[in-house]
Design a protein around this motif. Structure first.
Motif, PDB file in Angstrom:
ATOM      1  N   ASP A  66       1.489  15.034 -10.844  1.00 59.46           N
ATOM      2  CA  ASP A  66       0.621  13.872 -11.208  1.00 59.46           C
ATOM      3  C   ASP A  66      -0.287  13.216  -9.981  1.00 59.46           C
ATOM      4  OD1 ASP A  66      -0.692  11.570 -12.049  1.00 59.46           O
ATOM      5  OD2 ASP A  66       0.540  10.968 -13.580  1.00 59.46           O
ATOM      6  N   ILE A  67      -1.389  13.712  -9.832  1.00 57.81           N
ATOM      7  CA  ILE A  67      -2.057  13.181  -8.501  1.00 57.81           C
ATOM      8  C   ILE A  67      -2.278  11.781  -8.373  1.00 57.81           C
ATOM      9  CG2 ILE A  67      -4.132  13.722  -7.020  1.00 57.81           C
ATOM     10  CD1 ILE A  67      -4.291  16.151  -8.115  1.00 57.81           C
ATOM     11  N   ASP A  68      -2.796  11.232  -9.491  1.00 61.24           N
ATOM     12  CA  ASP A  68      -3.004   9.640  -9.405  1.00 61.24           C
ATOM     13  C   ASP A  68      -1.745   9.213  -9.022  1.00 61.24           C
ATOM     14  OD1 ASP A  68      -5.786   9.177 -10.120  1.00 61.24           O
ATOM     15  OD2 ASP A  68      -5.269   9.844 -12.213  1.00 61.24           O
ATOM     16  N   ALA A  69      -0.419   9.337  -9.627  1.00 62.33           N
ATOM     17  CA  ALA A  69       0.858   8.778  -9.456  1.00 62.33           C
ATOM     18  C   ALA A  69       1.143   8.910  -7.866  1.00 62.33           C
ATOM     19  CB  ALA A  69       1.845   9.138 -10.378  1.00 62.33           C
ATOM     20  N   ALA A  70       1.032  10.108  -7.541  1.00 65.00           N
ATOM     21  CA  ALA A  70       1.361  10.510  -6.111  1.00 65.00           C
ATOM     22  C   ALA A  70       0.506   9.874  -5.120  1.00 65.00           C
ATOM     23  CB  ALA A  70       1.274  11.961  -6.025  1.00 65.00           C
ATOM     24  N   ALA A  71      -0.794   9.549  -5.291  1.00 65.40           N
ATOM     25  CA  ALA A  71      -1.331   9.081  -4.344  1.00 65.40           C
ATOM     26  C   ALA A  71      -1.102   7.474  -4.245  1.00 65.40           C
ATOM     27  CB  ALA A  71      -2.839   9.028  -4.819  1.00 65.40           C
ATOM     28  N   ARG A  72      -0.928   6.819  -5.295  1.00 65.76           N
ATOM     29  CA  ARG A  72      -0.734   5.433  -5.511  1.00 65.76           C
ATOM     30  C   ARG A  72       0.547   5.116  -4.682  1.00 65.76           C
ATOM     31  NH1 ARG A  72      -2.504   5.589 -10.887  1.00 65.76           N
ATOM     32  NH2 ARG A  72      -0.146   5.857 -11.466  1.00 65.76           N
ATOM     33  N   SER A  73       1.485   6.039  -4.999  1.00 65.78           N
ATOM     34  CA  SER A  73       2.995   5.742  -4.638  1.00 65.78           C
ATOM     35  C   SER A  73       2.901   6.143  -2.884  1.00 65.78           C
ATOM     36  CB  SER A  73       3.821   6.850  -5.344  1.00 65.78           C
ATOM     37  OG  SER A  73       3.908   6.571  -6.435  1.00 65.78           O
ATOM     38  N   VAL A  74       2.183   7.023  -2.645  1.00 66.80           N
ATOM     39  CA  VAL A  74       2.288   7.378  -0.887  1.00 66.80           C
ATOM     40  C   VAL A  74       1.577   6.266  -0.260  1.00 66.80           C
ATOM     41  CG1 VAL A  74       1.369   8.727   0.549  1.00 66.80           C
ATOM     42  CG2 VAL A  74       2.423   9.958  -1.270  1.00 66.80           C
ATOM     43  N   VAL A  75       0.681   5.889  -0.945  1.00 65.52           N
ATOM     44  CA  VAL A  75      -0.270   4.590  -0.143  1.00 65.52           C
ATOM     45  C   VAL A  75       0.888   3.381  -0.238  1.00 65.52           C
ATOM     46  CG1 VAL A  75      -1.908   3.031  -0.234  1.00 65.52           C
ATOM     47  CG2 VAL A  75      -2.474   5.253  -0.451  1.00 65.52           C
ATOM     48  N   TRP A  76       1.360   3.071  -1.076  1.00 66.75           N
ATOM     49  CA  TRP A  76       2.238   2.005  -1.461  1.00 66.75           C
ATOM     50  C   TRP A  76       3.546   1.999  -0.448  1.00 66.75           C
ATOM     51  CZ3 TRP A  76       7.569   1.249  -2.700  1.00 66.75           C
ATOM     52  CH2 TRP A  76       7.932  -0.234  -2.719  1.00 66.75           C
ATOM     53  N   GLY A  77       4.136   3.449  -0.503  1.00 63.65           N
ATOM     54  CA  GLY A  77       5.354   3.530   0.085  1.00 63.65           C
ATOM     55  C   GLY A  77       5.170   3.680   1.726  1.00 63.65           C
ATOM     56  N   SER A  78       3.902   3.887   2.147  1.00 66.59           N
ATOM     57  CA  SER A  78       3.812   4.134   3.560  1.00 66.59           C
ATOM     58  C   SER A  78       3.298   2.754   4.248  1.00 66.59           C
ATOM     59  CB  SER A  78       2.719   5.071   3.867  1.00 66.59           C
ATOM     60  OG  SER A  78       1.442   5.007   3.285  1.00 66.59           O
ATOM     61  N   MET A  79       2.762   1.973   3.292  1.00 67.19           N
ATOM     62  CA  MET A  79       2.128   0.844   3.817  1.00 67.19           C
ATOM     63  C   MET A  79       2.671  -0.749   3.650  1.00 67.19           C
ATOM     64  SD  MET A  79      -0.580   2.220   5.071  1.00 67.19           S
ATOM     65  CE  MET A  79      -1.238   3.795   5.274  1.00 67.19           C
TER      66      MET A  79
ATOM     67  N   VAL B  43      -8.662   7.322   7.033  1.00 64.73           N
ATOM     68  CA  VAL B  43      -8.839   5.847   6.652  1.00 64.73           C
ATOM     69  C   VAL B  43      -8.422   5.295   8.053  1.00 64.73           C
ATOM     70  CG1 VAL B  43      -7.954   3.881   5.484  1.00 64.73           C
ATOM     71  CG2 VAL B  43      -8.007   6.084   4.290  1.00 64.73           C
ATOM     72  N   GLY B  44      -8.958   4.333   8.712  1.00 56.88           N
ATOM     73  CA  GLY B  44      -8.892   3.803   9.980  1.00 56.88           C
ATOM     74  C   GLY B  44      -8.906   4.743  11.014  1.00 56.88           C
ATOM     75  N   GLY B  45      -8.211   4.075  11.918  1.00 58.21           N
ATOM     76  CA  GLY B  45      -8.241   4.767  13.307  1.00 58.21           C
ATOM     77  C   GLY B  45      -7.719   3.811  14.353  1.00 58.21           C
TER      78      GLY B  45
ATOM     79  N   HIS C  13      -4.370  -2.296  10.382  1.00 57.43           N
ATOM     80  CA  HIS C  13      -4.794  -2.235   9.249  1.00 57.43           C
ATOM     81  C   HIS C  13      -4.420  -0.870   8.861  1.00 57.43           C
ATOM     82  CE1 HIS C  13      -7.633  -5.926   8.886  1.00 57.43           C
ATOM     83  NE2 HIS C  13      -7.239  -5.827  10.084  1.00 57.43           N
ATOM     84  N   PRO C  14      -4.343  -0.391   7.449  1.00 54.51           N
ATOM     85  CA  PRO C  14      -3.819   0.937   7.139  1.00 54.51           C
ATOM     86  C   PRO C  14      -4.614   2.060   7.995  1.00 54.51           C
ATOM     87  CG  PRO C  14      -4.434  -0.351   5.318  1.00 54.51           C
ATOM     88  CD  PRO C  14      -5.081  -1.345   6.383  1.00 54.51           C
TER      89      PRO C  14
ATOM     90  N   PRO D 166       1.762   0.690   9.440  1.00 55.96           N
ATOM     91  CA  PRO D 166       1.125   1.157   8.137  1.00 55.96           C
ATOM     92  C   PRO D 166       0.330   2.447   8.630  1.00 55.96           C
ATOM     93  CG  PRO D 166       0.261  -0.757   9.169  1.00 55.96           C
ATOM     94  CD  PRO D 166       1.365  -0.326   9.977  1.00 55.96           C
ATOM     95  N   VAL D 167       1.031   3.551   9.110  1.00 56.27           N
ATOM     96  CA  VAL D 167       0.319   4.812   9.285  1.00 56.27           C
ATOM     97  C   VAL D 167       1.188   5.967   8.460  1.00 56.27           C
ATOM     98  CG1 VAL D 167      -0.087   6.697  11.091  1.00 56.27           C
ATOM     99  CG2 VAL D 167       0.076   3.898  11.344  1.00 56.27           C
TER     100      VAL D 167
END
Length: 500
Positions: A257-270, A342-344, A354-355, A375-376
């Protein structure tokens, strides 16, 4: 509450908010003499605590939970001022910590009370029992990144098992540790001095605790510090539980589930500004869904708010040196040909980061092989799940991991070398007190949480009792030939066949 012992030395240090420089409090640097006094008082108090039994300890730990829930605003404020993290993150830690205290108190009797076990055919005339006895005085050293959760988690299992506890919080989060201990006495004013106590200071204080004659040391922190802790404890053969760093990987299969995976990866990493040993640091996404996944990760990551508002998504970095490590990892990745989705480098604005989302990072780079603790997140593309698993397992760490797949989650999870794996989410095993939590490899050994976490703070004791005589006893001389012949036949019959 019972007054804290006066330190033998007069040296102090100040805890400041990492973003504003505001003073949170001044704390003593405790010495070996201070710790020896606490160990002695802890041993006396532990007898009282053990004699309460499981039900008596459960009653007092339940009082503690209720008191903390009613006073939660105080802790939210301490955590926000001391670490700069948003109050929602402090709340998340407290929720998980309270559930640990509640679960440990409620299940200690089931897990640790004396049980009758089968004696086996050779000793069939004996009664056999196993019990789990408290060790005595437990030292708990907690880190700065999750000071609320790790304090309550460590104290919960040690206390529920019948031990006294000496807590040493990080020098960067001392106020939280002091609050955790003093709250116990607020809820239980009848508890004797020394049952739970705190010490504050730097590495020398932690080393002195390791060498103080405590009965076990539970440590949460970095791999280098964990090695030093283990070496210090080895002087007295003090057993250790080490929950160390991670470089947790997430596998995103082509049926995720790409939506769920993307949301979870962003939250879990940040989450917590990426300052989490179980944070998502590496992602391996199957090429078929790469572009869509990256697009959704980018959308989610760009919505994150950074700052000192009480409900910002992420706050400042706690330790300046960590910011420089992040800068080194990002620079190395970009120099080796990675792309910043995102970022750099311009995202690094001390005391904030920042992320940053890095794509196509060479596996030999420091951003892939070393713990970044910020947050990387690194997202690399793989041909298939087999390649994803191979890369995920190719570090010395093995703390947490996660998998996103609609049909193959359990199969992929079973192949990942980690202490815990979440399917179609991230980090959830950490917040479940019924499950053991810990790592393999450089991520440490031993377990907090669950039945295993309770047993970590006990010693197993075997007790046998002869119930009746069986004629010629095998445990005496002389050994009759008739006995040998009987046992010979029994051995062949019982063990010479296929096990059922």
């Amino acid at each position: 509450m019972t007054a804290q012992l006066k330190p033998a030395a007069s040296e102090t240090f100040e805890v400041k908010n990492p973003a504003t420089g505001e003073s949170v409090g001044t704390f003593a640097v405790h010495t070996a003499a201070d710790i020896a006094e606490r160990v002695a008082k802890g041993r006396a108090a532990q007898i009282w605590w053990a004699e309460l039994g499981f039900d008596g300890r459960k009653k007092r730990m339940s009082r503690w939970v209720r008191w903390l829930a009613r006073d939660c605003d105080t802790l939210y404020d301490i955590g926000f001022r001391e670490t700069g993290k948003p109050k929602a993150d402090v709340q998340f830690e407290l929720l998980a910590g309270l559930e640990d205290v509640r679960w440990a108190a409620a299940h200690a009797k089931r897990v640790l009370e004396e049980k009758r076990v089968a004696p086996g055919i050779a000793m069939v005339n004996f009664d056999a029992r196993v019990s789990y006895e408290p060790l005595g005085v437990i030292g708990i050293i907690t880190p700065w990144n999750a000071p609320v959760y790790t304090a309550f988690c460590g104290m919960a299992y040690a206390l529920a098992a019948g031990n006294a506890v000496i807590l040493k919080p990080s020098e960067l989060a001392a106020a939280t540790g002091v609050y955790a201990v003093e709250s116990f006495y607020k809820a239980n004013p009848d508890a004797p001095e020394g049952l739970v106590s705190w010490i504050t200071g730097f590495g020398e204080t932690g080393s002195a605790l390791c060498k103080s004659g405590i009965d076990k040391l539970g440590f949460t922190g970095s791999v280098p510090t964990g090695r030093r802790v283990m070496a210090a404890c080895a002087e007295n053969l003090t057993p250790v539980l080490l929950e160390l760093g991670g470089k947790d990987a997430t596998v995103v299969a082509d049926d995720a589930d790409i939506d769920a995976a993307a949301r979870s990866v962003v939250w879990g990493s940040m989450w917590n500004s990426g300052q989490a040993c179980v944070g998502v640091e590496r992602v391996y996404v199957v090429e078929k869904i790469r572009d869509e996944f990256l697009r959704k990760v980018e959308e989610n990551a760009k919505q994150i708010s950074v700052g000192m508002d009480e409900l910002s998504d992420i706050g400042p970095m706690t330790v300046p040196a960590q910011i420089e490590l992040i800068r080194r990892h990002v620079t190395d990745a970009l120099d080796r040909g990675a792309t910043a989705l995102v970022g750099g480098l311009d995202s690094i604005q001390p005391p904030y980061v920042h992320p940053i989302v890095l794509v196509d990072v060479p596996e030999e780079s420091s951003a892939v092989q070393e713990e970044t603790f910020g947050p990387v997140v690194v997202i690399n593309t793989v041909a298939d799940v087999d390649e994803a698993v191979r890369r995920a397992n190719a570090t010395s760490f093995g703390l947490g991991s996660s998998v996103f797949s609609k049909s193959r989650g359990a199969e992929i999870a079973a192949r990942l070398r980690a202490g815990g794996t979440t399917i179609n989410s991230v980090l959830t095993f950490v917040g479940m007190p019924s499950l053991p939590f810990g790592g393999v490899g450089d991520s440490g050994f031993g377990r907090f949480h669950g039945d295993d976490g309770l047993r970590e703070f006990t010693r197993a004791k075997a007790t046998t009792r002869k119930r009746f005589s069986m004629g010629e006893d095998m445990q005496q001389f002389p050994r009759p030939k008739e006995q040998f012949d009987v046992v010979y036949k029994v051995l062949k019959l019982r063990y010479g066949r296929k096990f059922r």
